[in-house]
Design a protein around this motif. Structure first.
Motif, mmCIF file in Angstrom:
data_model
loop_
_atom_site.group_PDB
_atom_site.id
_atom_site.type_symbol
_atom_site.label_atom_id
_atom_site.label_comp_id
_atom_site.label_asym_id
_atom_site.label_seq_id
_atom_site.Cartn_x
_atom_site.Cartn_y
_atom_site.Cartn_z
ATOM 1 N N THR A 229 -38.478 -7.337 -6.475
ATOM 2 C CA THR A 229 -38.175 -7.019 -5.075
ATOM 3 C C THR A 229 -39.372 -6.410 -4.357
ATOM 4 O O THR A 229 -39.623 -6.726 -3.189
ATOM 5 N N MET A 230 -40.105 -5.539 -5.039
ATOM 6 C CA MET A 230 -41.195 -4.834 -4.367
ATOM 7 C C MET A 230 -42.323 -5.761 -3.884
ATOM 8 O O MET A 230 -42.898 -5.505 -2.817
ATOM 9 N N TYR A 233 -41.099 -6.813 -0.665
ATOM 10 C CA TYR A 233 -41.179 -5.662 0.242
ATOM 11 C C TYR A 233 -42.583 -5.520 0.809
ATOM 12 O O TYR A 233 -42.781 -5.338 2.028
ATOM 13 N N HIS A 236 -43.372 -8.203 3.378
ATOM 14 C CA HIS A 236 -42.679 -7.943 4.648
ATOM 15 C C HIS A 236 -43.330 -6.792 5.413
ATOM 16 O O HIS A 236 -43.208 -6.723 6.639
ATOM 17 N N GLU A 237 -44.007 -5.901 4.687
ATOM 18 C CA GLU A 237 -44.694 -4.786 5.331
ATOM 19 C C GLU A 237 -46.109 -5.157 5.775
ATOM 20 O O GLU A 237 -46.853 -4.300 6.251
ATOM 21 N N PRO A 290 -42.158 4.101 0.723
ATOM 22 C CA PRO A 290 -42.041 3.810 2.161
ATOM 23 C C PRO A 290 -42.667 4.874 3.064
ATOM 24 O O PRO A 290 -42.809 4.653 4.261
ATOM 25 N N MET A 355 -32.058 -5.334 1.276
ATOM 26 C CA MET A 355 -33.191 -5.439 2.193
ATOM 27 C C MET A 355 -32.873 -6.378 3.344
ATOM 28 O O MET A 355 -33.287 -6.149 4.481
ATOM 29 N N THR A 360 -36.102 -3.445 5.030
ATOM 30 C CA THR A 360 -36.934 -3.516 3.827
ATOM 31 C C THR A 360 -36.927 -2.224 3.018
ATOM 32 O O THR A 360 -37.039 -2.259 1.793
ATOM 33 N N ASN A 361 -36.791 -1.069 3.666
ATOM 34 C CA ASN A 361 -36.809 0.192 2.929
ATOM 35 C C ASN A 361 -35.617 0.339 1.985
ATOM 36 O O ASN A 361 -35.637 1.187 1.082
ATOM 37 N N GLY A 363 -34.831 -1.562 -0.337
ATOM 38 C CA GLY A 363 -35.246 -1.943 -1.681
ATOM 39 C C GLY A 363 -35.693 -0.754 -2.510
ATOM 40 O O GLY A 363 -35.055 -0.392 -3.499
#
Length: 388
Positions: A229-230, A233, A236-237, A290, A355, A360-361, A363
């Motif tokens: 998942t990260m 993440y 997406h960031e 995050p 997410m 997203t946070n 996750g």
């Protein structure tokens, strides 16, 4: 003839078997280390929804779970070394599929089959680890085994920048075949072999060791969230896909370097204290990610997270070898495999869906919350009973 099962709790460790198991663990982890982040990145670049990508990871966990209930019967009709060989060859074939086609439904099938074959190797090799070890060095043996597994996680993502995406899976497939050949050679020198599972031992293990099951479940949930998942993440960031993949290599490298030291700690301190500390540190690390935009700080925190998270697995493995023996070891590793499958399914699917729904946070926040809940449960249990 099959060598007799020797209880090595007070005897000399079976070095050939230990080398075999560590090599297998490294191959098992390398297969996961490349499939989790690389497939996540490839599906993201193909604009596959996060929820579907999470389900693709979850289908691997379903494959892990599907062979767990069969292992008792299989251990009675097929020798341990040949079960591991079958698992390795099956993994190699399915890894090659990801290089041969990009059809999504085939990837679902291959991911499921990969989980089935990987689980055969995982269950039998971990049971063999405890049988081949001795109580005096059990913590260090578990630590070095987990170092090999973590090193496999690290090596998987590193294949990508060196060999490229187009041949990464095929290259790893060839490596796994070579490991399978090495297993057949090493097994001839082994003095021990795992015993078959006694009737009813698998289900009774859940009643006898619920906190070990919970530790493995939480480790798997958070570990798969970190490696699957990260990376999504990070993308997406606004981070690059290479940063996302490299972060998993940093995570796995810290896991590998730290586990021998964790093994030494387990021989000197209480396993419950080590597990509580590890769960707390890993949970807080997830929650901290995050809060920063610095790539360097994120990688440092990710490294700490990896070391702490994998320590839960080392603790559970050490306690399994201390408390159980004989055919109960395969029952225990089978139960661990089922807990691992359930945790990895949740770690990928639930965090991915979270997410998509909550941002997203969700996750890292959800993974951190699960780890802190484990720390509280273990702390409460240790306070009441003074041990797991």
């Amino acid at each position: 003839m099959t060598p007799p099962s020797v209880n090595t709790s007070e005897a000399t460790p079976d070095v050939a078997a230990l080398v075999l198991v560590i090599v297998c663990g490294t191959a098992f982890a390398a297969a996961q280390g490349i499939t989790y982040p690389l497939i996540a990145v490839m599906l993201e670049r193909a604009n596959v929804p996060i929820g579907i990508a999470g389900l693709n990871t979850g289908i691997y966990s379903l494959g892990l779970a599907s062979t767990t209930l069969l292992i008792g019967h299989l251990s009675r009709v097929i020798s341990a070394d040949f079960l591991i060989f079958i698992g390795l060859i099956g993994c190699a074939c399915n890894l090659a599929v990801f290089d041969l086609t990009d059809t999504l439904w085939i990837w679902f099938f291959a991911r499921f089959a990969l989980g089935c074959f990987a689980n055969l190797m995982f269950i039998v090799s971990e049971a063999w680890l405890h049988l081949a070890s001795s109580d005096k060095i059990r913590g260090r043996v578990s630590g070095f085994y987990c170092m090999g597994v973590s090193g496999g996680f690290a090596a998987g993502p590193l294949v990508v920048p060196f060999l490229g995406r187009s041949t990464a899976f095929l290259s790893l497939s060839i490596y796994v075949v070579l490991v399978a050949i090495a297993v057949l050679a090493l097994s001839r020198r082994a003095r021990t072999k795992p015993e078959h599972v006694p009737a009813g031992a698998f289900f009774s293990f859940f009643r006898r060791a619920p906190f070990l099951i919970l530790m493995v479940f939480t480790f798997s949930f958070s570990n798969v969230a970190a490696i699957s998942t990260m990376p999504v993440y990070f993308m997406h960031e606004g981070y690059s896909d290479y940063f996302a993949t490299f972060s998993v290599a940093v995570l796995a490298t810290s896991m590998a370097l730290s586990q021998p030291f964790v093994g030494v700690l387990l021989e000197k301190w209480s396993a419950s204290g080590v597990a509580i500390t590890a769960a707390t540190v890993a949970g807080l690390s997830f929650l901290a990610i995050p809060l920063t935009n610095s790539p360097a700080i994120i990688l440092i925190v990710f490294g700490v997270l990896g070391a702490a998270c994998f320590s839960l697995n080392t603790c559970a493995l050490t306690l399994l070898g201390q408390k159980f023996s004989g055919g109960e070891l395969i029952a225990g590793t089978s139960a661990f495999a089922l807990a691992y499958a359930a945790g990895s399914a949740g770690g990928s699917s639930l965090t991915g869906i979270g997410m998509e729904i909550a941002g997203t946070n969700a996750g890292p926040d959800s993974a951190g919350a699960v780890l802190l809940c484990l720390a509280l449960v273990l702390a409460g249990t240790t306070f009441r009973t003074q041990g797991l």
